[in-house]
Scaffold this motif. Structure first.
Motif, PDB file in Angstrom:
ATOM      1  N   PHE A  67       0.839  -1.206   0.000  1.00  0.00           N
ATOM      2  CA  PHE A  67       0.000   0.000   0.000  1.00  0.00           C
ATOM      3  C   PHE A  67       0.873   1.256   0.000  1.00  0.00           C
ATOM      4  O   PHE A  67       0.605   2.214  -0.732  1.00  0.00           O
ATOM      5  N   ILE A  68       1.913   1.254   0.835  1.00  0.00           N
ATOM      6  CA  ILE A  68       2.796   2.411   0.935  1.00  0.00           C
ATOM      7  C   ILE A  68       3.659   2.543  -0.318  1.00  0.00           C
ATOM      8  O   ILE A  68       3.800   3.619  -0.902  1.00  0.00           O
ATOM      9  N   MET A  69       4.236   1.425  -0.747  1.00  0.00           N
ATOM     10  CA  MET A  69       5.164   1.425  -1.875  1.00  0.00           C
ATOM     11  C   MET A  69       4.514   1.962  -3.147  1.00  0.00           C
ATOM     12  O   MET A  69       5.133   2.663  -3.934  1.00  0.00           O
ATOM     13  N   HIS A  70       3.229   1.630  -3.347  1.00  0.00           N
ATOM     14  CA  HIS A  70       2.534   2.033  -4.568  1.00  0.00           C
ATOM     15  C   HIS A  70       1.612   3.224  -4.343  1.00  0.00           C
ATOM     16  O   HIS A  70       0.732   3.501  -5.158  1.00  0.00           O
ATOM     17  N   GLN A  71       1.797   3.907  -3.206  1.00  0.00           N
ATOM     18  CA  GLN A  71       1.149   5.187  -2.900  1.00  0.00           C
ATOM     19  C   GLN A  71      -0.373   5.118  -2.770  1.00  0.00           C
ATOM     20  O   GLN A  71      -1.058   6.121  -2.951  1.00  0.00           O
ATOM     21  N   PHE A  72      -0.884   3.940  -2.435  1.00  0.00           N
ATOM     22  CA  PHE A  72      -2.310   3.859  -2.111  1.00  0.00           C
ATOM     23  C   PHE A  72      -2.552   4.470  -0.732  1.00  0.00           C
ATOM     24  O   PHE A  72      -3.618   5.006  -0.454  1.00  0.00           O
ATOM     25  N   MET A  73      -1.549   4.369   0.132  1.00  0.00           N
ATOM     26  CA  MET A  73      -1.622   4.951   1.467  1.00  0.00           C
ATOM     27  C   MET A  73      -0.325   5.682   1.764  1.00  0.00           C
ATOM     28  O   MET A  73       0.690   5.454   1.104  1.00  0.00           O
ATOM     29  N   PHE A  74      -0.371   6.578   2.747  1.00  0.00           N
ATOM     30  CA  PHE A  74       0.852   7.180   3.237  1.00  0.00           C
ATOM     31  C   PHE A  74       0.899   7.011   4.749  1.00  0.00           C
ATOM     32  O   PHE A  74      -0.128   6.815   5.405  1.00  0.00           O
ATOM     33  N   ARG A  75       2.114   7.032   5.267  1.00  0.00           N
ATOM     34  CA  ARG A  75       2.325   6.816   6.702  1.00  0.00           C
ATOM     35  C   ARG A  75       3.065   8.018   7.284  1.00  0.00           C
ATOM     36  O   ARG A  75       4.035   8.498   6.702  1.00  0.00           O
ATOM     37  N   GLU A  76       2.592   8.486   8.416  1.00  0.00           N
ATOM     38  CA  GLU A  76       3.262   9.576   9.114  1.00  0.00           C
ATOM     39  C   GLU A  76       3.102   9.348  10.606  1.00  0.00           C
ATOM     40  O   GLU A  76       1.976   9.194  11.098  1.00  0.00           O
ATOM     41  N   ASN A  77       4.236   9.275  11.318  1.00  0.00           N
ATOM     42  CA  ASN A  77       4.222   9.031  12.771  1.00  0.00           C
ATOM     43  C   ASN A  77       3.418   7.781  13.127  1.00  0.00           C
ATOM     44  O   ASN A  77       2.615   7.768  14.064  1.00  0.00           O
ATOM     45  N   GLU A  78       3.643   6.720  12.325  1.00  0.00           N
ATOM     46  CA  GLU A  78       2.990   5.419  12.544  1.00  0.00           C
ATOM     47  C   GLU A  78       1.463   5.481  12.391  1.00  0.00           C
ATOM     48  O   GLU A  78       0.744   4.613  12.897  1.00  0.00           O
ATOM     49  N   VAL A  79       0.975   6.501  11.736  1.00  0.00           N
ATOM     50  CA  VAL A  79      -0.459   6.611  11.433  1.00  0.00           C
ATOM     51  C   VAL A  79      -0.623   6.538   9.922  1.00  0.00           C
ATOM     52  O   VAL A  79       0.127   7.158   9.166  1.00  0.00           O
ATOM     53  N   TYR A  80      -1.608   5.769   9.468  1.00  0.00           N
ATOM     54  CA  TYR A  80      -1.812   5.503   8.044  1.00  0.00           C
ATOM     55  C   TYR A  80      -3.117   6.137   7.575  1.00  0.00           C
ATOM     56  O   TYR A  80      -4.107   6.172   8.302  1.00  0.00           O
ATOM     57  N   GLU A  81      -3.075   6.621   6.313  1.00  0.00           N
ATOM     58  CA  GLU A  81      -4.275   7.212   5.723  1.00  0.00           C
ATOM     59  C   GLU A  81      -4.234   6.976   4.209  1.00  0.00           C
ATOM     60  O   GLU A  81      -3.156   6.894   3.617  1.00  0.00           O
ATOM     61  N   ILE A  82      -5.409   6.864   3.603  1.00  0.00           N
ATOM     62  CA  ILE A  82      -5.481   6.640   2.158  1.00  0.00           C
ATOM     63  C   ILE A  82      -5.104   7.912   1.411  1.00  0.00           C
ATOM     64  O   ILE A  82      -5.553   9.010   1.758  1.00  0.00           O
TER      65      ILE A  82
END
Length: 201
Positions: free
Chosen positions: A173-188
């Motif tokens: 999800f992160i690698m293909h930019q479906f989601m992003f992660r910031e401070n161990e929190v994930y969002e689409i």
């Protein structure tokens, strides 16, 4: 913010030394000392600029004993450029996929979902082929709520509803930019930033 990823990408490119680093790395992996010599700067300067490029996911790093090697992250370099154009033109009529290809894409998408998911929505396995993998990831990420933030534990639990290997799915999800992660929190991410399977051959 989802837009921050695109902004970080362009900030990383807004420096002549970093552009030159990427040009050199396009020819292959290089260590910091070699980059410093080729660019006529100090190794500390390379370390500083490399951190900016790494934040934008434009390079990979690997350590071999006391030497750090840098390599271009070609996929993210290209996909971020594409995501920028898609975001800018998202409201323009027509889009980037020719109308004649839409039926073929829809048929492929339906076929992949039919073949890789069980009737109750479980993922059988992650496809090896990138195009099919992106279709599967897109289908999965649409099961999550836009604008909702997930802790890593919450995300893992949700993913396990579809497939037991939550770590791999989360990473994809992160690698293909479906989601992003910031401070161990994930969002689409916005769909405009997602890796586009329609453009792959």
């Amino acid at each position: 913010m989802q837009l921050d990823k695109i902004i970080t990408y362009h900030k990383a490119l807004a420096d002549a030394t970093r552009i030159r680093m990427l040009i050199l790395l396009a020819e292959g992996e290089l260590n910091g000392q070699v980059l410093a010599e080729k660019l006529g700067v100090t190794p500390a300067t390379i370390t500083h600029h490399a951190s900016k490029l790494r934040e934008a996911s434009l390079i990979h790093e690997r350590r071999d004993k006391n030497t750090i090697y840098f390599a271009l992250n070609d996929y993210f370099l290209r996909s971020n450029a594409s995501a920028t154009a898609d975001l800018i033109y998202k409201n323009k009529k027509g889009g980037s996929v020719p109308m004649k290809d839409e039926d073929a894409n829809l048929n492929l998408k339906q076929s992949v979902i039919r073949n890789f998911f069980t009737l109750d929505g479980k993922l059988k396995h992650v496809p090896a082929q990138l195009k099919k993998k992106l279709i599967v990831l897109e289908h999965l990420v649409k099961q999550f709520e836009k604008g909702h933030t997930y802790t890593e534990k919450e995300l893992n639990t949700r993913i396990k509803n579809y497939h037991p290997d939550f770590a791999t799915i989360r990473r994809e999800f992160i690698m293909h930019q479906f989601m992003f992660r910031e401070n161990e929190v994930y969002e689409i991410n916005p769909p405009e930033m997602w890796a586009k399977w329609e453009t792959l051959s």
